[in-house]
Each structure stands twice: as C-alpha cells, then as structure tokens.
Write a protein that holds these residues in place. Structure first.
Motif, PDB file in Angstrom:
ATOM      1  N   ALA A  32       0.822  -1.211   0.000  1.00 39.38           N
ATOM      2  CA  ALA A  32       0.000   0.000   0.000  1.00 39.38           C
ATOM      3  C   ALA A  32       0.858   1.263   0.000  1.00 39.38           C
ATOM      4  O   ALA A  32       0.366   2.340  -0.311  1.00 39.38           O
ATOM      5  CB  ALA A  32      -0.934   0.008   1.206  1.00 39.38           C
ATOM      6  N   VAL A  33       2.130   1.140   0.362  1.00 34.65           N
ATOM      7  CA  VAL A  33       3.050   2.280   0.398  1.00 34.65           C
ATOM      8  C   VAL A  33       4.181   2.013  -0.588  1.00 34.65           C
ATOM      9  O   VAL A  33       4.880   1.003  -0.492  1.00 34.65           O
ATOM     10  CB  VAL A  33       3.629   2.502   1.816  1.00 34.65           C
ATOM     11  N   GLU A  34       4.379   2.912  -1.534  1.00 39.14           N
ATOM     12  CA  GLU A  34       5.424   2.730  -2.536  1.00 39.14           C
ATOM     13  C   GLU A  34       6.810   2.902  -1.926  1.00 39.14           C
ATOM     14  O   GLU A  34       6.995   3.674  -0.980  1.00 39.14           O
ATOM     15  CB  GLU A  34       5.242   3.741  -3.671  1.00 39.14           C
ATOM     16  N   PRO A  35       7.803   2.205  -2.458  1.00 36.70           N
ATOM     17  CA  PRO A  35       9.171   2.404  -1.975  1.00 36.70           C
ATOM     18  C   PRO A  35       9.682   3.794  -2.344  1.00 36.70           C
ATOM     19  O   PRO A  35       9.387   4.310  -3.422  1.00 36.70           O
ATOM     20  CB  PRO A  35       9.972   1.313  -2.690  1.00 36.70           C
ATOM     21  N   LEU A  36      10.422   4.420  -1.428  1.00 37.49           N
ATOM     22  CA  LEU A  36      11.055   5.711  -1.680  1.00 37.49           C
ATOM     23  C   LEU A  36      12.550   5.487  -1.796  1.00 37.49           C
ATOM     24  O   LEU A  36      13.141   4.742  -1.005  1.00 37.49           O
ATOM     25  CB  LEU A  36      10.746   6.693  -0.551  1.00 37.49           C
ATOM     26  N   LEU A  37      13.175   6.138  -2.776  1.00 36.90           N
ATOM     27  CA  LEU A  37      14.580   5.897  -3.069  1.00 36.90           C
ATOM     28  C   LEU A  37      15.317   7.221  -3.153  1.00 36.90           C
ATOM     29  O   LEU A  37      14.864   8.159  -3.813  1.00 36.90           O
ATOM     30  CB  LEU A  37      14.709   5.133  -4.391  1.00 36.90           C
ATOM     31  N   SER A  38      16.450   7.316  -2.459  1.00 40.22           N
ATOM     32  CA  SER A  38      17.310   8.492  -2.516  1.00 40.22           C
ATOM     33  C   SER A  38      18.757   8.015  -2.483  1.00 40.22           C
ATOM     34  O   SER A  38      19.183   7.393  -1.513  1.00 40.22           O
ATOM     35  CB  SER A  38      17.030   9.434  -1.340  1.00 40.22           C
ATOM     36  N   ARG A  39      19.467   8.293  -3.596  1.00 42.01           N
ATOM     37  CA  ARG A  39      20.819   7.741  -3.757  1.00 42.01           C
ATOM     38  C   ARG A  39      20.755   6.222  -3.576  1.00 42.01           C
ATOM     39  O   ARG A  39      20.004   5.556  -4.306  1.00 42.01           O
ATOM     40  CB  ARG A  39      21.813   8.431  -2.823  1.00 42.01           C
ATOM     41  N   ASP A  40      21.453   5.639  -2.596  1.00 39.52           N
ATOM     42  CA  ASP A  40      21.411   4.190  -2.414  1.00 39.52           C
ATOM     43  C   ASP A  40      20.624   3.784  -1.168  1.00 39.52           C
ATOM     44  O   ASP A  40      20.783   2.689  -0.647  1.00 39.52           O
ATOM     45  CB  ASP A  40      22.823   3.603  -2.362  1.00 39.52           C
ATOM     46  N   TRP A  41      19.747   4.685  -0.702  1.00 39.76           N
ATOM     47  CA  TRP A  41      18.886   4.401   0.444  1.00 39.76           C
ATOM     48  C   TRP A  41      17.452   4.195  -0.041  1.00 39.76           C
ATOM     49  O   TRP A  41      16.975   4.905  -0.921  1.00 39.76           O
ATOM     50  CB  TRP A  41      18.904   5.556   1.432  1.00 39.76           C
ATOM     51  N   VAL A  42      16.743   3.253   0.574  1.00 39.41           N
ATOM     52  CA  VAL A  42      15.353   2.998   0.240  1.00 39.41           C
ATOM     53  C   VAL A  42      14.557   2.869   1.538  1.00 39.41           C
ATOM     54  O   VAL A  42      15.090   2.420   2.569  1.00 39.41           O
ATOM     55  CB  VAL A  42      15.206   1.716  -0.613  1.00 39.41           C
ATOM     56  N   SER A  43      13.300   3.290   1.500  1.00 42.44           N
ATOM     57  CA  SER A  43      12.425   3.139   2.662  1.00 42.44           C
ATOM     58  C   SER A  43      11.227   2.276   2.291  1.00 42.44           C
ATOM     59  O   SER A  43      10.822   2.214   1.130  1.00 42.44           O
ATOM     60  CB  SER A  43      11.945   4.503   3.173  1.00 42.44           C
ATOM     61  N   TYR A  44      10.636   1.633   3.301  1.00 44.89           N
ATOM     62  CA  TYR A  44       9.472   0.791   3.075  1.00 44.89           C
ATOM     63  C   TYR A  44       8.751   0.567   4.398  1.00 44.89           C
ATOM     64  O   TYR A  44       9.292   0.826   5.482  1.00 44.89           O
ATOM     65  CB  TYR A  44       9.869  -0.558   2.459  1.00 44.89           C
ATOM     66  N   ILE A  45       7.526   0.084   4.310  1.00 46.51           N
ATOM     67  CA  ILE A  45       6.713  -0.266   5.471  1.00 46.51           C
ATOM     68  C   ILE A  45       6.597  -1.780   5.542  1.00 46.51           C
ATOM     69  O   ILE A  45       6.316  -2.443   4.545  1.00 46.51           O
ATOM     70  CB  ILE A  45       5.311   0.351   5.387  1.00 46.51           C
ATOM     71  N   SER A  46       6.824  -2.321   6.731  1.00 48.05           N
ATOM     72  CA  SER A  46       6.653  -3.752   6.966  1.00 48.05           C
ATOM     73  C   SER A  46       6.040  -3.946   8.339  1.00 48.05           C
ATOM     74  O   SER A  46       6.543  -3.406   9.326  1.00 48.05           O
ATOM     75  CB  SER A  46       7.999  -4.490   6.879  1.00 48.05           C
ATOM     76  N   ASP A  47       4.935  -4.678   8.389  1.00 46.20           N
ATOM     77  CA  ASP A  47       4.223  -4.910   9.647  1.00 46.20           C
ATOM     78  C   ASP A  47       3.905  -3.588  10.338  1.00 46.20           C
ATOM     79  O   ASP A  47       4.052  -3.447  11.560  1.00 46.20           O
ATOM     80  CB  ASP A  47       5.034  -5.825  10.561  1.00 46.20           C
ATOM     81  N   SER A  48       3.502  -2.595   9.541  1.00 47.76           N
ATOM     82  CA  SER A  48       3.113  -1.252  10.009  1.00 47.76           C
ATOM     83  C   SER A  48       4.264  -0.456  10.591  1.00 47.76           C
ATOM     84  O   SER A  48       4.044   0.610  11.171  1.00 47.76           O
ATOM     85  CB  SER A  48       1.980  -1.349  11.051  1.00 47.76           C
TER      86      SER A  48
END
Length: 559
Positions: A32-48
């Motif tokens: 439900a939340v798209e991955p965010l990418l900046s340089r070689d860092w990525v963010s995501y949601i897992s188990d809220s």
C-alpha cells in the motif's frame, strides 16, 4: 438461427479474492506504500513499521508499530556525506506528530529524532532541498488542509539546527497539493484551494520573501474543478509549476511559469483529455527540460509512457511516445527518470507480459531519440511493480516491489544496483520474438485443445489451461468438483484478434444440460447453439484462457 447465451451458463463460477493479504507481514513489505529511493537508500513499510535500508546493508527500523497509531507520509533524503534524513507523520486518534529522524554517516545503527510539529490537521510532509541556500540545508514542508497551519521547517544536516517558519497568507477554506519552489530570494507555493463552501475552486500561486516570509504577491487561476498533483521546479532560477486539472469536463496538463515578472499559464495540448497518472522531470543548468509521464485515453489506450522535452526553458515542448503501441491494451505507468550527462534513463511498471515487470529505456540526447525497444530489469516469473530510480556517483539504483508468486499475497522489496554501461549492454537485449503467424497458430491450437478437453470432460487439463493467477487462487480439486453439469458437444472458432499478449475470440458452442439443479429445483437444457466471447493471455511462452467471473466480471489479474 444461433441464440445468444449468457456466459453464466457456459462457465463455472468461482469466487475470487482479488485483494492481496500479507499473511506473514514481518517478512514482507506493505504494497500500500510505494518504496522511496534516494541515492542508495530505500524506505518501506513492513508490519506497520517504517524501515530504511542502504544497499547491501541491514534494515534500520525508524518507527515501530505502536498501538493506536499509524505511520503516514514518509519521505527520505540521502545527503552527500552518506547520512540519511527521514520525515514521517505519526498519526494517532488525538493528534498527528511530524517527526524527523537522522541517521548519521558515522553511526548508522541509532537514529536521532526531532519532533517538528504536533497538530490534528497535519496530513502530509515532504523533504525539499533549497538549492539556493547551503547544500546542507533541507526544508520540510508541513501541509494541512487548514491554510493557517502551514509550516516550513529548515534543518541543517551538519549542525542539526532547526528553524521553523509559519507560512501566513495562503488563502482558501481548504487547500490541497501544496508544492513549493525555492529561488534565490523567494519561496513560491502552488496549491489547489476551495472557497465559498465548495462553490469556488481554483489553483493559486503565492510568493513569499525568504528573509522574513512576508507575502509578496499572489495569483489565482479560476474555474478549475479539481487537480490530483502539482510538481514544481526552477528553470534558470525562475519558478515553474506543472499540474493536472479537470476543466470543462476534460483532463488537462497545465503549465504556470514566471517570465518577465508575469505568470504565463497554458496547457500542453497534446494531453487534453488524457488522464495523466504520474510524471518525473529533470532540468539542466542551460534550461533544457525532460519530463517522462504516463497518460491514458480511455477510448484508445491504457496508461502509456510519453517523453516531453524543451530546449528553450519551457517556451515550447515536443512530445513523443517511447513505448510499444502493440501493447496499448495493457498498462505502462509510474515512470521515473535520472539524467547522467545527456543520457536519460527512465523506468516504469509495464504490464505487456500480463505479469507486471519493470522496464527501462535510454535516450542519449536528453530525450530527443529513444531506443526502439524497452528492456526488462525484473524477472518474468515475478509480478513486479512500483519502481523508483536514483543515482549515486556512477552507480544507478532501482527499487521495486514484487509478489513472490501468482497468489499476489506476499511481496518483497528489491533494490538493484547497476550502471549506464550495464544497462546499455543488457544481455536481455537478445529478445526472443515469436512471429505473429506462429503466435496465432499456437493460440488456435490451444483454444481447440481447451474445448476438446471440455467436450471430453478432461477437467484436469481444462484447469491447467486457465491463467496462472486463477489457478493460484483456486485449486484443481475445487475446480474439478464444481465442473460437469454442462455437456459440450461441438465447438467452432469464428474469429481471433491478437493485440500484444492478449487475444479475444468469438466462437460457437453446442451444449446441453440434461440434469441441472438451480436453487434446489431440477431442470434441464436441451441441445442448443450459443455464441461466446473469450479472452486468452500469452504468458511464459504459452496461451492461457483468462478466467472471468460471469456474474461480476472480476478476474484474478489486472493489466
């Protein structure tokens, strides 16, 4: 004379759960939340919970799953010194907290936290780089539907100093899609506003002095029924906004640019009536602009990929399609781009293979000419979606989510590293292309094989010839146990039309139902002919019949 027959009598009904459920969410990402990418860092949601991850490193938990709260509107910014800034809103039943987390380059295990704001109307926050100021100075825009509660938080990445500016002077009973542009002396805010209890709707641009944040001037573009996104950037230190609107019963893609201290407002006419879903952009120092976007004409094609370029600082634009028209019946969308020199690399989610994939294309001259073919980054056996692209020095990073199998219940996050040379020499360029004649011959053979199996009541074979997404949700045992009330005597193929990897057919069947139970009442249907319309899908080198629920029209796959 042939008699029309409802598909209800021809095909067996199987209820399909079309929603993905992550039954092991601690090990899988929330789609439900798209991955965010900046340089070689990525963010995501897992188990809220909110996590960030640097390439080839362990995940770091930024915000955990707290009872009574959820994480919304995450954003990330990777600094040149290899530190990472993360903003997010912790939404609770009583208030929303805007929090900033910093992962220092020398200590990547323990984030440092800063609470920027707390109020009940806070709905969004984004990180921007004010390039006109020090490169270490970021701006976090706090957005609310209430125009009196807008704040801009400046954060110094080196010293951790925070300076908050209250933005007073925005007008509107409710405001949406607030987007800033920073120049040397001013900050411009473009937003959609609603006044007079919903009767007056418009897009406004307000200019503020960066020294004292006093309102300098404002302009309004009236009679705009709605807008779903606003993007802003500078072209030679002058503000430029592009936004999608709904006006006079059609979609428009509009441009507002400041020239000679006057706002020029016009639309890109090539996109009048097209539903633009997403765009990304890059502006060179000389004023050249490259935009990639996806747009749909509901009467002609689904979401497709376009490149829009300007060599005169946005005075005029040139538009071209950069995907394959033979796949217009499938969706290509959510594009992103990076620019290295004059090379433009764009990635997007592509459904040409029915099972979603991540495709890319390259231009060597800032978007004027593109490769004839786009090529896949993801593996065809996975359902891949929602790509993001970034670069760090000479390395290129692409992140996307993908389902691990055709049940589309468990998703994982992929963070891939490559470079321009590897992309230009991708071994997947050795495309295996099947001729149209052979493809149609294989389809006709598969259709006849399917209906011969139906006539001979070989339901195990019939089951295996349905699309893999249906078979991932309905077992062979359930399928065969519910099949058999209809008797099929003859089948005649009338017409086949192939477009890309989807085929539609018309055929005539002769059927009967000597022993039929409908709602507990015994009845029968004597032999008769019926015309049918069917859809087949080409996946993994084979043709499969697409299962469509005759009552609801639902299927297990969307493309």
């Amino acid at each position: 004379m042939k008699k029309k027959l409802l598909l209800l009598f021809v095909f067996i009904i199987f209820p399909i759960n079309l929603f993905a459920v992550n039954d092991d969410r601690t090990q899988h990402v929330d789609v439900a939340v798209e991955p965010l990418l900046s340089r070689d860092w990525v963010s995501y949601i897992s188990d809220s919970a909110l996590f960030v991850k640097q390439y080839n490193s362990k995940p770091i938990e930024i915000a955990g799953n707290k009872p009574g709260s959820i994480i919304i509107a995450p954003d990330i910014y990777a600094a040149i010194d290899d530190s990472l800034i993360v903003s997010y809103i912790e939404k609770t039943t009583s208030k929303n907290n805007l929090i900033l987390a910093k992962i220092a380059s020398k200590n990547k295990k323990t984030p440092e936290y800063f609470q920027l704001s707390s109020n009940s109307t806070l709905i969004n926050a984004r990180i921007y780089q004010d390039k006109a100021q020090d490169k270490n100075n970021l701006a976090v825009l706090e957005s609310s539907t209430n125009s009196s509660q807008i704040k801009l938080h400046y954060f110094d990445v080196t010293t951790n100093k925070i300076e908050t500016k209250d933005i007073k002077g925005l007008t509107g009973e409710n405001i949406f899609n607030l987007t800033p542009v920073f120049t040397d002396k001013s900050v411009y805010f473009c937003y959609y506003k609603i006044n007079n209890q919903g009767k007056d709707k418009s897009v406004a641009i307000s200019e503020f002095d960066k020294n004292n944040f006093n309102l300098i001037n404002a302009i309004t573009f009236d009679n705009i029924e709605g807008t779903s996104f606003i993007y802003g950037f500078t072209v030679k230190n002058t503000p430029f906004f592009i936004f999608k609107s709904f006006e006079k019963d059609q979609f428009r893609l509009n441009i507002a640019r400041l020239k000679d201290n006057k706002w020029q407002y016009n639309n890109l006419q090539e996109f009048d009536g097209l539903d633009v879903a997403r765009l990304d952009y890059h502006v060179q120092d000389n004023g050249n602009i490259i935009i990639v976007l996806s747009a749909e004409d509901a009467n002609k094609f689904k979401q497709r990929i376009f490149a829009v370029t300007s060599e005169n600082s946005g005075e005029t634009f040139q538009t071209q399609r950069i995907d394959r028209r033979e796949f217009d019946n499938t969706r290509s969308w959510l594009p992103g781009l990076i620019v290295t020199g004059n090379h433009v690399i764009t990635v997007w989610e592509d459904m040409r293979d029915i099972r979603g994939g991540i495709y890319y294309n390259i231009s060597k001259d800032m978007g004027k000419i593109w490769q004839k073919n786009a090529f896949s980054l993801s593996e065809s056996k996975y359902y891949a979606m929602r790509p993001a692209i970034s670069q760090k020095n000479d390395e290129i990073f692409v992140a996307w989510q993908q389902y691990k199998d055709d049940t589309k219940q468990k998703a994982e996050l992929i963070l891939a590293r490559t470079n321009l040379k590897e992309l230009e020499n991708n071994p997947k360029k050795e495309l295996i292309i099947i001729s149209d004649i052979r493809k149609k011959k294989n389809l006709v053979n598969s259709i006849n094989e399917y209906w011969n199996a139906m006539i001979n009541k070989d339901y195990n074979k019939v089951y295996l010839m349905h699309d893999p997404f249906f078979r991932a949700k309905i077992s062979s045992e359930i399928f065969t146990s519910k099949t058999g009330s209809m008797v099929y005597n003859k089948f005649k193929l009338e017409e086949v039309i192939i477009l890309g990897n989807e085929a539609s057919l018309k055929a005539t069947i002769n059927y009967e139902a000597p022993d039929l139970d409908i709602s507990g009442k015994e009845t029968s249907i004597s032999k008769k002919d019926a015309e049918i319309v069917d859809v087949w899908l080409y996946l993994d080198g084979f043709w499969y019949r697409k299962y469509v629920d005759p009552l609801t029209g639902a299927s297990a796959v969307s493309y």
